[in-house]
Design a protein around this motif. Structure first.
Motif, mmCIF file in Angstrom:
data_model
loop_
_atom_site.group_PDB
_atom_site.id
_atom_site.type_symbol
_atom_site.label_atom_id
_atom_site.label_comp_id
_atom_site.label_asym_id
_atom_site.label_seq_id
_atom_site.Cartn_x
_atom_site.Cartn_y
_atom_site.Cartn_z
ATOM 1 N N UNK A 132 53.798 55.220 -12.252
ATOM 2 C CA UNK A 132 53.286 54.096 -11.476
ATOM 3 C C UNK A 132 54.454 53.527 -10.667
ATOM 4 N N UNK A 133 54.566 54.014 -9.434
ATOM 5 C CA UNK A 133 55.622 53.558 -8.531
ATOM 6 C C UNK A 133 55.052 52.597 -7.494
ATOM 7 N N UNK A 134 54.026 51.845 -7.887
ATOM 8 C CA UNK A 134 53.346 50.923 -6.970
ATOM 9 C C UNK A 134 54.330 49.996 -6.268
ATOM 10 N N UNK A 135 55.360 49.575 -7.010
ATOM 11 C CA UNK A 135 56.327 48.607 -6.479
ATOM 12 C C UNK A 135 57.617 49.264 -6.010
ATOM 13 N N UNK A 136 57.690 50.593 -6.063
ATOM 14 C CA UNK A 136 58.989 51.265 -5.973
ATOM 15 C C UNK A 136 59.115 52.260 -4.827
ATOM 16 N N UNK A 172 52.538 60.951 -9.262
ATOM 17 C CA UNK A 172 53.004 59.584 -9.059
ATOM 18 C C UNK A 172 52.029 58.842 -8.167
ATOM 19 N N UNK A 173 52.102 57.515 -8.204
ATOM 20 C CA UNK A 173 51.226 56.702 -7.343
ATOM 21 C C UNK A 173 52.033 55.630 -6.626
ATOM 22 N N UNK A 174 51.491 55.186 -5.484
ATOM 23 C CA UNK A 174 52.033 54.063 -4.724
ATOM 24 C C UNK A 174 50.923 53.056 -4.476
ATOM 25 N N UNK A 175 51.330 51.838 -4.159
ATOM 26 C CA UNK A 175 50.388 50.816 -3.706
ATOM 27 C C UNK A 175 50.833 50.291 -2.352
ATOM 28 N N UNK A 205 45.761 55.611 -9.756
ATOM 29 C CA UNK A 205 45.988 55.850 -11.187
ATOM 30 C C UNK A 205 44.737 56.447 -11.825
ATOM 31 N N UNK A 206 43.568 55.895 -11.483
ATOM 32 C CA UNK A 206 42.314 56.398 -12.039
ATOM 33 C C UNK A 206 42.120 57.879 -11.703
ATOM 34 N N UNK A 207 42.288 58.228 -10.435
ATOM 35 C CA UNK A 207 42.130 59.624 -10.032
ATOM 36 C C UNK A 207 43.189 60.512 -10.682
ATOM 37 N N UNK A 208 44.404 59.989 -10.798
ATOM 38 C CA UNK A 208 45.464 60.759 -11.438
ATOM 39 C C UNK A 208 45.141 61.080 -12.884
ATOM 40 N N UNK A 209 44.636 60.084 -13.611
ATOM 41 C CA UNK A 209 44.263 60.302 -15.009
ATOM 42 C C UNK A 209 43.126 61.311 -15.123
#
Length: 339
Positions: free
Chosen positions: A126-130, A147-150, A26-30
């Protein structure tokens, strides 16, 4: 590199980098989207703090938007009002919209992207959970500019710690890749023209991720079966409802959560009854606008997220949970309604 290529294929996205956490992504995306000091970033209030903290890392300010009842995610109608009000109050548009796909349930991205395009404000999902969730057949996380993942230990697949940032915009990912590796210039010696970050994912963890990707489809089927079993066991109890799945939504059901609305039985009573049996459950996310650290920032509220927090409970949903465990959990819950 192989893990990144395999993730790109799963998401059908243009470019992707892996990082050491979803928060880093998220930080890099922003940063890649140009967020800087005193910019405003719109964000779902009903989420974990990792969705919001990177806004502060950038020197920017969060503006919180409440949930809708259908998906529990960002309310698209309220989002439109927020943008217009922030432009009126500050004289400039918010820089980015962070939309969270909560508990694996996709937000209504068609409506959100309509608002995004109307005002020309990029969306970071934020698709961390998806991972594996879809909206109208398209992977969650692939509607917006990025988009991002975790891959944290509790996610549907894990590298123990890790994440990814992805986009169809190759230049955005190129910029993020540069910042991920300490902003090192492509020279035989170490030269830096900007401040970067040590956000790389190790090769060892990437190897774990590659093996985990092979079981992603099985994990999704398992989580959806767990959810179905909970529904079958608790559906007859007046006052218990589940996170809906409608309007082209397909959740990976990363986490099964219930809402308890009963004149005598509160969610906390259920939580304590489960705890007495050494079973962990938790309230739904406490909204960011009522967190002490974020209570002074602008928030546009409908009351939905606070209501969900007050009445919601997350139930054990790990991929290794047995049907007999679910029956034990649901029997404890049922007993509270007949005692």
């Amino acid at each position: 590199d192989a893990f990144e290529e395999e993730l790109k294929a799963v998401l059908n996205t243009g470019d992707l980098i892996t990082v050491n956490s979803g928060t880093s992504a998220i930080h890099l995306g922003l940063l890649a989207l140009g967020v800087g000091k005193d910019d405003e970033v719109i964000c779902s209030t009903f989420t974990f703090c990792a969705s919001v903290n990177p806004i502060i890392y950038c020197g920017a300010k969060p503006v919180f938007v409440d949930s809708e009842k259908l998906t529990w995610n960002m309310d698209p109608d309220l989002l439109e009002e927020v943008i217009e009000d922030r432009m009126k109050k500050t004289g400039k548009k918010p820089k980015v919209i962070i939309v969270v796909h909560l508990y694996g349930m996709p937000a209504r991205m068609d409506k959100i992207m309509e608002v995004s395009h109307k005002h020309n404000i990029p969306v970071l999902e934020d698709a961390a959970e998806a991972l594996g969730s879809r909206y109208q057949g398209k992977p969650a996380g692939t509607f917006g500019e990025a988009g991002i993942l975790s891959f944290n230990g509790n996610k549907i697949i894990t590298t123990s710690g890790g994440g990814a940032l992805f986009s169809s915009n190759a230049k955005l990912i190129e910029k993020a890749r540069y910042m991920r590796q300490e902003a090192k210039e492509p020279l035989p010696y170490y030269e830096h023209k900007a401040v970067g970050y040590n956000y790389r994912l190790s090769n060892l963890l990437a190897a774990v991720g590659r093996s985990q990707l092979k079981v992603l489809a099985d994990r999704i089927n398992t989580r959806r079966k767990i959810f179905k079993t909970y529904v079958e066991e608790l559906n007859g109890i007046t006052g218990i409802t589940f996170q809906p799945e409608d309007y082209g939504l397909q959740s990976n059901r990363w986490l099964t959560a219930i809402i308890i609305r009963h004149s005598k039985i509160k969610s906390e009573k259920i939580r304590l009854a489960l705890a007495d049996a050494n079973i962990e459950s938790r309230p739904l996310w406490k909204p960011m606008h009522v967190q002490p650290v974020y209570k002074e920032y602008p928030a546009y509220l409908s009351g939905v997220s606070k209501d969900l927090f007050d009445h919601g409970l997350c139930l054990p949903s790990g991929s290794n949970i047995l049907e007999e465990d679910i029956l034990r959990i649901t029997n404890i819950i049922k007993k509270q309604f007949v005692s």
